[in-house]
Design a protein around this motif. Structure first.
Motif, short mmCIF file in Angstrom:
data_model
loop_
_atom_site.label_atom_id
_atom_site.label_comp_id
_atom_site.label_asym_id
_atom_site.label_seq_id
_atom_site.Cartn_x
_atom_site.Cartn_y
_atom_site.Cartn_z
N LYS A 138 0.84 -1.20 0.00
CA LYS A 138 0.00 0.00 0.00
C LYS A 138 0.88 1.26 0.00
N SER A 159 -11.02 5.49 11.63
CA SER A 159 -11.59 5.94 10.36
C SER A 159 -10.99 7.25 9.87
N PHE A 173 -7.18 12.87 6.92
CA PHE A 173 -7.66 12.02 5.83
C PHE A 173 -8.69 11.02 6.36
N LYS A 174 -9.63 10.66 5.51
CA LYS A 174 -10.49 9.53 5.79
C LYS A 174 -9.71 8.26 5.50
N TRP A 175 -9.74 7.33 6.44
CA TRP A 175 -8.99 6.09 6.30
C TRP A 175 -9.95 4.96 5.95
N PRO A 176 -9.57 4.07 5.01
CA PRO A 176 -8.26 3.96 4.35
C PRO A 176 -8.20 4.61 2.96
N ARG A 177 -9.26 5.33 2.57
CA ARG A 177 -9.30 5.87 1.20
C ARG A 177 -8.31 7.01 1.00
N MET A 178 -7.84 7.59 2.10
CA MET A 178 -6.91 8.73 2.04
C MET A 178 -7.55 9.93 1.34
N GLU A 179 -8.85 10.12 1.58
CA GLU A 179 -9.55 11.30 1.07
C GLU A 179 -9.26 12.47 2.02
N ASN A 180 -8.71 13.53 1.50
CA ASN A 180 -8.31 14.67 2.32
C ASN A 180 -9.54 15.50 2.70
#
Length: 391
Positions: A138, A159, A173-180
């Motif tokens: 990853k 999360s 970030f939102k985990w695990p998508r890594m959305e900032n």
């Protein structure tokens, strides 16, 4: 320093440490269907005991001290750390400076000099059946080539991930998508510490200047906690009071020494402050149940403090030869993990304060005596002089 069973030197200066969640052990040792058919013994596939994970090394250059992630085992019953690491994973020329273990047991994230890297748990199928680590496939693209990150933390649910940089930039970030969902370029001159509130609504950040409070859902700053006089804010930790209320603790330094301040999370006003140590505080943590605070000093001392009244309950003088770099309570609040630049790791078992029952027993005894005396007097079996006094 004398060698104790609960204190071991693993050969590298330690910068980050944490307890391996039980869920990580379960997922790492989950036997496959084929394995169950082959040996039929699920117990042989378990990795017994409790594990701690450590990050550190000698940094760049030719110091001769390798950079690595280390896994060691701890036995609560005997209060013993393993003499040697059960696993060691080198990170080459990159020093793992800060570390955050995912609370759901997925793995851990480390901040390296230029980027952040993810690592997975790995079940070591040797004769010791131990837990280890492996480099993950990853790639955390938003955290590639971002420079040194000084603070990393997940929220309780795992999360959300917050990171704070040496350059003062704060990201969530939102985990695990890594959305900032939060990107603040100048949160501080340099971000020193971060912590999510237990309900995940707020994020506290500490650096130069005031402590800032961020509403995560709105991605905005909602409060700025100001210092008094010559205070310098150090570290921050939220704690629940009950299911509905929470408070924030911040360590501060003044000429008189290290203090802890308590803040309301509704008014964002200071509730109280108290000096607890003369030396500068260089590490801070709070137990999962919110009852205890732990501080480490530059002199290597470790103190355990009541979060209710700031009374020092236990002091481990010279727990480390160098300044304490990190402190972590175990998930069940039974033990405190501490580490230092002296390459030493220590686990301190938390001893519950025994409430003296002497006064209660005295009251009961007096009542029993009074009842006996009354009964004897009523039946005329006391000495004549005492009987006349009671009447």
């Amino acid at each position: 320093m004398a060698e104790f069973a609960n204190s071991k030197n693993y050969g590298v200066p330690i910068y980050g440490a944490g307890w391996v969640p039980p869920s990580a052990l379960r997922s790492a040792v989950e036997p496959s269907v084929d394995d169950e058919k082959d040996d039929g013994d699920k117990s042989s596939s378990s990795a017994p005991g409790n594990y701690v994970v450590l990050a550190g090394g000698g940094g760049e250059g030719n110091s001769g001290i390798r950079n690595a992630l280390i896994v060691a085992q701890f036995d609560f019953d005997s209060n013993v750390l393993s003499d040697e690491p059960v696993a060691r994973l080198g990170t080459g020329g990159d020093l793992p400076y800060r570390m955050a273990v995912h609370p759901g047991g997925e793995g851990l994230i480390c901040s390296l000099p230029k980027s952040c890297r993810w690592f997975d748990w790995d079940f070591q199928t040797d004769e010791n059946r131990s837990l280890g680590l492996r480099s993950s496939e990853k790639v955390l693209e938003p955290l590639e080539d971002v420079g040194q990150q000084l603070a990393l933390t997940f929220n309780d649910e795992g999360s959300l991930l917050a990171v704070g940089g040496e350059d003062g930039k704060l990201r969530v970030f939102k985990w695990p998508r890594m959305e900032n969902i939060l990107d603040q370029a100048n949160a501080h001159a340099s971000v020193k510490d971060l912590d999510f509130s237990p309900d995940g609504k707020f994020l506290a950040s500490v650096g130069s200047g005031p402590c800032r409070i961020w509403d995560v859902s709105k991605s905005t700053s909602v409060a700025s906690l100001t210092k008094e006089n010559d205070e310098i804010f150090g570290y921050c930790r939220f704690a629940p009071i009950n299911d509905e209320n929470q408070v924030l603790y911040i360590t501060t330094m003044r000429d008189q020494g290290g203090s802890i301040s308590k803040w309301s999370t509704t008014t964002w006003r200071r509730i109280k402050s108290k000096r607890v140590v003369r030396d500068p505080i260089c590490a801070f943590n709070i137990s999962t149940n919110g009852k205890l605070l732990a501080i480490g000093t530059i002199e290597g001392d470790v103190l355990i403090v009541s979060s209710n009244n700031f009374q020092v309950q236990n002091v481990v003088k010279k727990a480390h030869l160098g300044l304490v770099t990190t402190l972590k309570f175990s998930e069940d609040s039974r033990a405190l993990l501490s580490a230092s630049l002296d390459s030493r790791v220590r686990v301190t078992i938390i001893k519950e304060e025994k409430k003296s029952g002497l006064s209660l027993w005295i009251v009961i005894l007096v009542l029993l005596i009074a009842i006996a005396v009354y009964y004897a007097a009523s039946n005329g079996i006391l000495p004549l002089e005492l009987n006349s006094i009671l009447k």
